[in-house]
Scaffold this motif. Structure first.
Motif, PDB file in Angstrom:
ATOM      1  N   GLU A 139       4.973  -8.914  10.248  1.00 45.03           N
ATOM      2  CA  GLU A 139       4.403  -7.554  10.219  1.00 45.03           C
ATOM      3  C   GLU A 139       2.889  -7.606  10.050  1.00 45.03           C
ATOM      4  O   GLU A 139       2.316  -7.056   9.107  1.00 45.03           O
ATOM      5  N   ILE A 140       2.233  -8.256  11.007  1.00 44.90           N
ATOM      6  CA  ILE A 140       0.783  -8.430  10.945  1.00 44.90           C
ATOM      7  C   ILE A 140       0.058  -7.095  11.071  1.00 44.90           C
ATOM      8  O   ILE A 140      -1.088  -6.940  10.642  1.00 44.90           O
ATOM      9  N   GLY A 141       0.725  -6.093  11.638  1.00 45.84           N
ATOM     10  CA  GLY A 141       0.115  -4.781  11.757  1.00 45.84           C
ATOM     11  C   GLY A 141      -0.172  -4.122  10.429  1.00 45.84           C
ATOM     12  O   GLY A 141      -0.942  -3.157  10.357  1.00 45.84           O
ATOM     13  N   HIS A 142       0.414  -4.666   9.365  1.00 41.69           N
ATOM     14  CA  HIS A 142       0.206  -4.078   8.041  1.00 41.69           C
ATOM     15  C   HIS A 142      -0.653  -4.966   7.143  1.00 41.69           C
ATOM     16  O   HIS A 142      -0.639  -4.816   5.919  1.00 41.69           O
ATOM     17  N   ILE A 143      -1.418  -5.866   7.763  1.00 43.63           N
ATOM     18  CA  ILE A 143      -2.516  -6.528   7.059  1.00 43.63           C
ATOM     19  C   ILE A 143      -3.600  -5.482   6.806  1.00 43.63           C
ATOM     20  O   ILE A 143      -3.948  -4.695   7.686  1.00 43.63           O
ATOM     21  N   LEU A 144      -4.142  -5.465   5.590  1.00 39.36           N
ATOM     22  CA  LEU A 144      -5.199  -4.524   5.256  1.00 39.36           C
ATOM     23  C   LEU A 144      -6.519  -5.027   5.834  1.00 39.36           C
ATOM     24  O   LEU A 144      -7.000  -6.095   5.467  1.00 39.36           O
ATOM     25  N   VAL A 145      -7.100  -4.256   6.765  1.00 35.21           N
ATOM     26  CA  VAL A 145      -8.363  -4.658   7.372  1.00 35.21           C
ATOM     27  C   VAL A 145      -9.507  -3.690   7.077  1.00 35.21           C
ATOM     28  O   VAL A 145     -10.665  -4.073   7.121  1.00 35.21           O
ATOM     29  N   ARG A 146      -9.179  -2.436   6.787  1.00 34.61           N
ATOM     30  CA  ARG A 146     -10.203  -1.431   6.504  1.00 34.61           C
ATOM     31  C   ARG A 146      -9.728  -0.569   5.329  1.00 34.61           C
ATOM     32  O   ARG A 146      -9.074   0.459   5.529  1.00 34.61           O
ATOM     33  N   PRO A 147     -10.074  -0.977   4.085  1.00 35.69           N
ATOM     34  CA  PRO A 147      -9.561  -0.264   2.904  1.00 35.69           C
ATOM     35  C   PRO A 147      -9.819   1.238   2.917  1.00 35.69           C
ATOM     36  O   PRO A 147      -9.036   2.012   2.365  1.00 35.69           O
ATOM     37  N   ASP A 148     -10.917   1.665   3.539  1.00 32.21           N
ATOM     38  CA  ASP A 148     -11.230   3.104   3.604  1.00 32.21           C
ATOM     39  C   ASP A 148     -10.872   3.702   4.962  1.00 32.21           C
ATOM     40  O   ASP A 148     -11.347   4.783   5.314  1.00 32.21           O
ATOM     41  N   GLY A 149     -10.034   3.002   5.705  1.00 28.85           N
ATOM     42  CA  GLY A 149      -9.718   3.432   7.059  1.00 28.85           C
ATOM     43  C   GLY A 149      -8.630   4.485   7.124  1.00 28.85           C
ATOM     44  O   GLY A 149      -8.171   5.001   6.093  1.00 28.85           O
ATOM     45  N   PRO A 150      -8.202   4.816   8.327  1.00 28.86           N
ATOM     46  CA  PRO A 150      -7.184   5.854   8.511  1.00 28.86           C
ATOM     47  C   PRO A 150      -5.848   5.454   7.897  1.00 28.86           C
ATOM     48  O   PRO A 150      -5.540   4.260   7.788  1.00 28.86           O
ATOM     49  N   ARG A 151      -5.090   6.451   7.500  1.00 29.51           N
ATOM     50  CA  ARG A 151      -3.792   6.186   6.871  1.00 29.51           C
ATOM     51  C   ARG A 151      -2.793   5.722   7.922  1.00 29.51           C
ATOM     52  O   ARG A 151      -2.659   6.301   8.991  1.00 29.51           O
ATOM     53  N   CYS A 152      -2.091   4.676   7.597  1.00 27.03           N
ATOM     54  CA  CYS A 152      -1.089   4.093   8.469  1.00 27.03           C
ATOM     55  C   CYS A 152       0.231   4.854   8.339  1.00 27.03           C
ATOM     56  O   CYS A 152       0.471   5.555   7.347  1.00 27.03           O
ATOM     57  N   GLY A 153       1.099   4.689   9.296  1.00 24.28           N
ATOM     58  CA  GLY A 153       2.412   5.294   9.222  1.00 24.28           C
ATOM     59  C   GLY A 153       3.234   4.802   8.058  1.00 24.28           C
ATOM     60  O   GLY A 153       4.183   5.468   7.624  1.00 24.28           O
ATOM     61  N   CYS A 154       2.884   3.624   7.525  1.00 25.09           N
ATOM     62  CA  CYS A 154       3.615   3.081   6.375  1.00 25.09           C
ATOM     63  C   CYS A 154       3.198   3.777   5.083  1.00 25.09           C
ATOM     64  O   CYS A 154       3.829   3.588   4.043  1.00 25.09           O
ATOM     65  N   GLY A 155       2.104   4.555   5.131  1.00 22.25           N
ATOM     66  CA  GLY A 155       1.649   5.292   3.959  1.00 22.25           C
ATOM     67  C   GLY A 155       0.375   4.772   3.338  1.00 22.25           C
ATOM     68  O   GLY A 155      -0.253   5.461   2.532  1.00 22.25           O
ATOM     69  N   ARG A 156      -0.023   3.541   3.701  1.00 21.88           N
ATOM     70  CA  ARG A 156      -1.234   2.970   3.118  1.00 21.88           C
ATOM     71  C   ARG A 156      -2.411   3.112   4.078  1.00 21.88           C
ATOM     72  O   ARG A 156      -2.247   2.942   5.284  1.00 21.88           O
ATOM     73  N   PRO A 157      -3.607   3.393   3.586  1.00 21.87           N
ATOM     74  CA  PRO A 157      -4.764   3.473   4.485  1.00 21.87           C
ATOM     75  C   PRO A 157      -5.262   2.089   4.878  1.00 21.87           C
ATOM     76  O   PRO A 157      -5.180   1.140   4.095  1.00 21.87           O
ATOM     77  N   GLY A 158      -5.777   1.981   6.102  1.00 21.55           N
ATOM     78  CA  GLY A 158      -6.517   0.794   6.498  1.00 21.55           C
ATOM     79  C   GLY A 158      -5.736  -0.353   7.076  1.00 21.55           C
ATOM     80  O   GLY A 158      -6.282  -1.444   7.263  1.00 21.55           O
ATOM     81  N   CYS A 159      -4.451  -0.154   7.396  1.00 19.10           N
ATOM     82  CA  CYS A 159      -3.685  -1.233   8.022  1.00 19.10           C
ATOM     83  C   CYS A 159      -4.223  -1.517   9.424  1.00 19.10           C
ATOM     84  O   CYS A 159      -4.779  -0.643  10.091  1.00 19.10           O
ATOM     85  N   LEU A 160      -4.021  -2.742   9.893  1.00 18.26           N
ATOM     86  CA  LEU A 160      -4.503  -3.147  11.208  1.00 18.26           C
ATOM     87  C   LEU A 160      -4.012  -2.207  12.302  1.00 18.26           C
ATOM     88  O   LEU A 160      -4.784  -1.800  13.174  1.00 18.26           O
ATOM     89  N   GLU A 161      -2.734  -1.829  12.270  1.00 18.65           N
ATOM     90  CA  GLU A 161      -2.227  -1.001  13.359  1.00 18.65           C
ATOM     91  C   GLU A 161      -2.734   0.439  13.287  1.00 18.65           C
ATOM     92  O   GLU A 161      -2.663   1.173  14.271  1.00 18.65           O
ATOM     93  N   ALA A 162      -3.273   0.842  12.137  1.00 18.87           N
ATOM     94  CA  ALA A 162      -3.868   2.173  12.027  1.00 18.87           C
ATOM     95  C   ALA A 162      -5.255   2.221  12.658  1.00 18.87           C
ATOM     96  O   ALA A 162      -5.820   3.299  12.846  1.00 18.87           O
ATOM     97  N   VAL A 163      -5.794   1.037  12.994  1.00 14.56           N
ATOM     98  CA  VAL A 163      -7.130   0.963  13.590  1.00 14.56           C
ATOM     99  C   VAL A 163      -7.091   0.413  15.018  1.00 14.56           C
ATOM    100  O   VAL A 163      -7.796   0.911  15.895  1.00 14.56           O
TER     101      VAL A 163
END
Length: 316
Positions: free
Chosen positions: A163-187
């Motif tokens: 699940e590399i899409g849920h590596i945190l890459v941008r702590p202040d980034g957009p919220r991911c579908g998993c609920g956490r902001p900044g995941c790779l797939e959210a960017v």
């Protein structure tokens, strides 16, 4: 020529790609069927069993011998138990799909995760062939990966490896579908790129812009598209650098819809990844070679492994 074949199905939320595949990896028949996930999981399971049974019957009618069934599904998959644990796209919740298929068809059956089997196929038959250690990264609506070592994809302790899409890459980034902001797939997913461009451009929902269109506009010199594309590429390079630090692979294979951007993605991504390498060995970064055949081929390989048949697919 062997008369043995595997019945292979790659099940998605919209459609199923189906095939009869020989042990050497050669596809002898292909079919496509709608999934119609809106009908509910029980109806989808019924369709899977009906299609698999129909393919087995067609194989026999053509003088071929079906020896196993391989099924790839999205979501969380317990490959050891043969259970589709959870899938948002198809609606599965703890569906014992392997046992149901065995009961219906009387053939040994393997159940796998769609991205892991795609990675298996690319590692053995496609762009990663012959390199031993491969990280296959599928970039579409989301981002997921498969780590394949010597032709075997890691599953993980809970069936959720990759699940590399849920590596945190941008702590202040957009919220991911998993609920956490900044995941790779959210960017960096195709969906995220389209959303980001629309957000900055103020475009309405009636005129969505795809990630491919953003790439094309960036290449044509549009400033806003260039900004969005660079943001996505930089974040993706951060995610891949983390993956390389963890897995030390020889080759990273990029698949999924975003990889169809070709050099518009690969050229800046290779440069960005190179900048992030310190003592780590830089992996070869290539586009997937098998296209939408990968899921079916990987499902077939998984089934062949389960019954102990491997006719040197790597030499295909």
């Amino acid at each position: 020529m062997s008369d043995r074949v595997v019945v292979a199905l790659d099940v998605g939320g919209t459609g199923m790609k189906c095939a009869l595949v020989r042990p050497d990896g050669v596809v002898v028949r292909t079919e496509r069927h709608p999934t119609d996930a809106a009908r509910g999981p029980a109806a989808v399971v019924g369709t899977i069993l009906e299609v698999a049974g129909g393919l087995a019957d067609k194989a026999r009618a053509d003088g071929l011998t079906p020896i196993a069934v391989g099924i790839a599904v999205p979501g969380v998959v317990d490959e050891a138990r043969g259970v589709a644990v959870w899938s948002a796209n198809v609606g599965f919740r703890d569906v014992p799909l392997r046992d149901l298929t065995v009961q219906r068809l009387g053939l040994p059956t393997a159940l796998g995760h769609d991205v892991r089997v795609g990675g298996l196929a690319e590692a053995r038959l496609g762009a990663g062939r012959g390199t031993g250690h491969v990280l296959f990264v599928a970039i579409g609506t989301g981002i997921a990966a498969a780590h394949v070592v010597d032709g075997t994809a890691a599953v993980g302790a809970h069936g959720a490896a990759g699940e590399i899409g849920h590596i945190l890459v941008r702590p202040d980034g957009p919220r991911c579908g998993c609920g956490r902001p900044g995941c790779l797939e959210a960017v960096s997913s195709a969906a995220a790129i389209g959303r980001r461009y629309a957000e900055l451009a103020g475009e309405t929902a009636d005129a969505p812009v795809t990630a491919a269109e953003v790439a094309e506009r960036a290449a044509a010199g549009e400033q806003l598209a260039g900004q969005v594309w660079r943001e996505a590429v930089e974040a993706l390079a951060d995610g891949l650098a983390s993956g390389q630090a963890l897995f030390d692979v020889a080759t990273i294979v990029l698949g999924g819809g975003l990889a169809q951007a070709g050099d518009l993605l690969l050229t800046p991504l290779r440069a960005a990844l190179h900048e992030r390498m310190t003592f780590h060995r830089e992996p070869q970064l290539v586009a997937a070679a098998l296209g939408d055949e990968a899921g079916c081929l990987g499902a077939a390989l998984l089934a062949l492994d389960a019954v102990g048949v491997r006719d040197h697919q790597e030499k295909r």
